[in-house]
Design an enzyme around this catalytic site. Sequence first.
Site, PDB file in Angstrom:
ATOM      1  N   LEU A  71       0.824  -1.223   0.000  1.00 45.49           N
ATOM      2  CA  LEU A  71       0.000   0.000   0.000  1.00 45.49           C
ATOM      3  C   LEU A  71       0.858   1.273   0.000  1.00 45.49           C
ATOM      4  O   LEU A  71       0.343   2.359  -0.236  1.00 45.49           O
ATOM      5  CB  LEU A  71      -0.959   0.002   1.193  1.00 45.49           C
ATOM      6  N   ARG A  72       2.142   1.125   0.314  1.00 47.29           N
ATOM      7  CA  ARG A  72       3.131   2.225   0.185  1.00 47.29           C
ATOM      8  C   ARG A  72       2.994   3.365   1.193  1.00 47.29           C
ATOM      9  O   ARG A  72       3.826   4.268   1.179  1.00 47.29           O
ATOM     10  CB  ARG A  72       3.132   2.819  -1.230  1.00 47.29           C
ATOM     11  N   ASP A 160       9.201  -9.033   3.204  1.00 44.48           N
ATOM     12  CA  ASP A 160       8.958  -9.143   1.766  1.00 44.48           C
ATOM     13  C   ASP A 160       9.684  -8.073   0.955  1.00 44.48           C
ATOM     14  O   ASP A 160       9.735  -6.906   1.333  1.00 44.48           O
ATOM     15  CB  ASP A 160       7.469  -9.063   1.460  1.00 44.48           C
ATOM     16  N   HIS A 187      10.125 -14.107   1.444  1.00 44.15           N
ATOM     17  CA  HIS A 187      10.465 -13.743   0.062  1.00 44.15           C
ATOM     18  C   HIS A 187      11.724 -14.534  -0.277  1.00 44.15           C
ATOM     19  O   HIS A 187      12.820 -14.189   0.161  1.00 44.15           O
ATOM     20  CB  HIS A 187      10.723 -12.230  -0.007  1.00 44.15           C
ATOM     21  N   ASN A 286       9.897  -9.028  -9.211  1.00 44.65           N
ATOM     22  CA  ASN A 286      10.688  -9.969  -8.413  1.00 44.65           C
ATOM     23  C   ASN A 286       9.764 -10.928  -7.690  1.00 44.65           C
ATOM     24  O   ASN A 286       8.874 -10.457  -6.983  1.00 44.65           O
ATOM     25  CB  ASN A 286      11.518  -9.228  -7.354  1.00 44.65           C
ATOM     26  N   ASP A 313       0.634  -9.588  -4.973  1.00 46.11           N
ATOM     27  CA  ASP A 313       1.889  -8.830  -4.912  1.00 46.11           C
ATOM     28  C   ASP A 313       1.718  -7.484  -5.635  1.00 46.11           C
ATOM     29  O   ASP A 313       2.616  -7.041  -6.372  1.00 46.11           O
ATOM     30  CB  ASP A 313       3.075  -9.614  -5.474  1.00 46.11           C
ATOM     31  N   HIS A 317       4.360   1.316  -8.657  1.00 49.85           N
ATOM     32  CA  HIS A 317       5.493   2.219  -8.912  1.00 49.85           C
ATOM     33  C   HIS A 317       4.988   3.187  -9.970  1.00 49.85           C
ATOM     34  O   HIS A 317       4.353   2.767 -10.943  1.00 49.85           O
ATOM     35  CB  HIS A 317       6.703   1.461  -9.456  1.00 49.85           C
TER      36      HIS A 317
HETATM   37  O1  DOR Z   1       8.216  -7.122  -7.787  1.00 49.51           O
HETATM   38  C1  DOR Z   1       8.235  -6.909  -6.588  1.00 49.51           C
HETATM   39  N1  DOR Z   1       7.980  -5.669  -6.078  1.00 49.51           N
HETATM   40  N2  DOR Z   1       8.535  -7.899  -5.739  1.00 49.51           N
HETATM   41  C2  DOR Z   1       8.704  -7.701  -4.418  1.00 49.51           C
HETATM   42  O2  DOR Z   1       8.923  -8.645  -3.725  1.00 49.51           O
HETATM   43  C3  DOR Z   1       8.631  -6.339  -3.859  1.00 49.51           C
HETATM   44  C4  DOR Z   1       7.789  -5.481  -4.677  1.00 49.51           C
HETATM   45  C5  DOR Z   1       7.852  -4.018  -4.322  1.00 49.51           C
HETATM   46  O3  DOR Z   1       7.797  -3.690  -3.133  1.00 49.51           O
HETATM   47  O4  DOR Z   1       7.877  -3.192  -5.229  1.00 49.51           O
HETATM   48 ZN    ZN Z   2       5.937  -8.286  -2.393  1.00 47.28          ZN
END
Ligand code: DOR
Ligand code: ZN
Length: 436
Positions: A71-72, A160, A187, A286, A313, A317
């Site tokens: 959720l950032r 994670d 993770h 990832n 997940d 961004h």
């Molecule tokens: O692709 C990913 N983005 N994998 C992760 O485990 C973390 C995540 C992120 O926080 O952007």
């Molecule tokens: Zn994640």
Amino acid sequence: MIDWKDKREFWISGAKVIDPETAKMRTGSVLVQKGAIAEIVWQKAVETELPVLDATGYVLTPGFVDIHTHLREPGYEEKETIATGTAAAAAGGYTSVVCMANTDPVVDEPSVVEFITKRAQQVGRCRVLIAAALTKGLGGEVINEYFYLKSAGAVALSDDGKFVTNSQVMRAALEYAGFHGLTVISHCEDAFLVENSQIHEGYVSTRLGLKGAPAAAEEIAIYRDIRLAQLTGSPLHIAHVSTAGAIDLIRKAKRKGLPVTAEVTPHHLTMNDELLETYDRNLKVNPPLRGKRDSAVLLDAIRDGAIDCIATDHAPHNEIDKQVEFDMAPPGMIGLETAFAQLHTELVVPGKLDLVDLVRLMTVRPAEVLRIQGGRLRKGEPADLALIDPGEEWVLEKHLIRSKSKNTPLIGKTFTGRIRGVFLEGKWQSAILEEG
Ligand code: DOR
Ligand code: ZN
């Protein structure tokens, strides 16, 4: 605005109702009273004085539960906030999400758990549960105080985004987490083997000249953590499993009766590294998108239970972060708003997966994994429900995305099956923007 939406007591009638616990889909009607499921009857129509929502032609399920959401907030509100992330969740049929700890500050203190909880109560469009960090600052060295994090409301623990490289730290983390009744979400990527990697290591990475992350990086990490779960007897949940070899390890662990569960993402199930030929930064995640055979094995694994559940997940961004050289782009794609539609379109419509099984993997199964509420159709439980039009065709357009970030490779794609909205404690939250 149809007036039943604001009513405290109403029937939803005539839908195909899915009960994920019994794995049955039957025509039925559900009575919502004071925010709870008051009655479920297996008949198309009901005789009542109360307002009735005629849901004939729709599918009604418990609201989805996502146990892996970013959720950032706090710290990266330019990518997502609790308000926008939960609006995205509701639009995707989710009524509960578990958010990850890689915020700023990291969720490693009770005060951060309390902040998120409070903010979610103020602005949340779905329930927000919290996975607190395993280690201080996600540094992988110092274990947090799980008792206080749990007392503040954390429902799970995870670093994670990062693998806990130090096996002694992970052992102790599992021991303490198990003692406090919390599941550790791991993770699994060996940090040294994936250093500087951009995509999956294989034919495509060689052709494109991008450094790859080998499947072995994930499998080595998973093997270690399974072994530590065996050593400590504590519950371990493996996040975003992506390789065929990982499925082998998880199957073996389950056969031995070890307390191991695992999730898979919609993107690892439906996409593979060949798509990277476009260099679309939104495909960089990832662990990376793997080969075709890996996704085929993941599909077998959700069918036969080797994988317990689906988790998004959802990793927002924004465009500025992603519009850079490939190796500078942060990994992650959003997923809350498209998870159901994508899996319905790619797996259910072509007959590769049963609709009821898909719903189980998105409701009761994830709730069972973390031993949390939600995802069940039960009398007396909160009326957290998702209303789905299984036949609607729609195109994902950028302006329809509620997440603050638009980093998905699925813009422009046509889906079959659309979430019309969710009831959160009986209150309607429309998924369709035009309806507000
Ligand atoms: O692709 C990913 N983005 N994998 C992760 O485990 C973390 C995540 C992120 O926080 O952007
Ligand atoms: Zn994640």
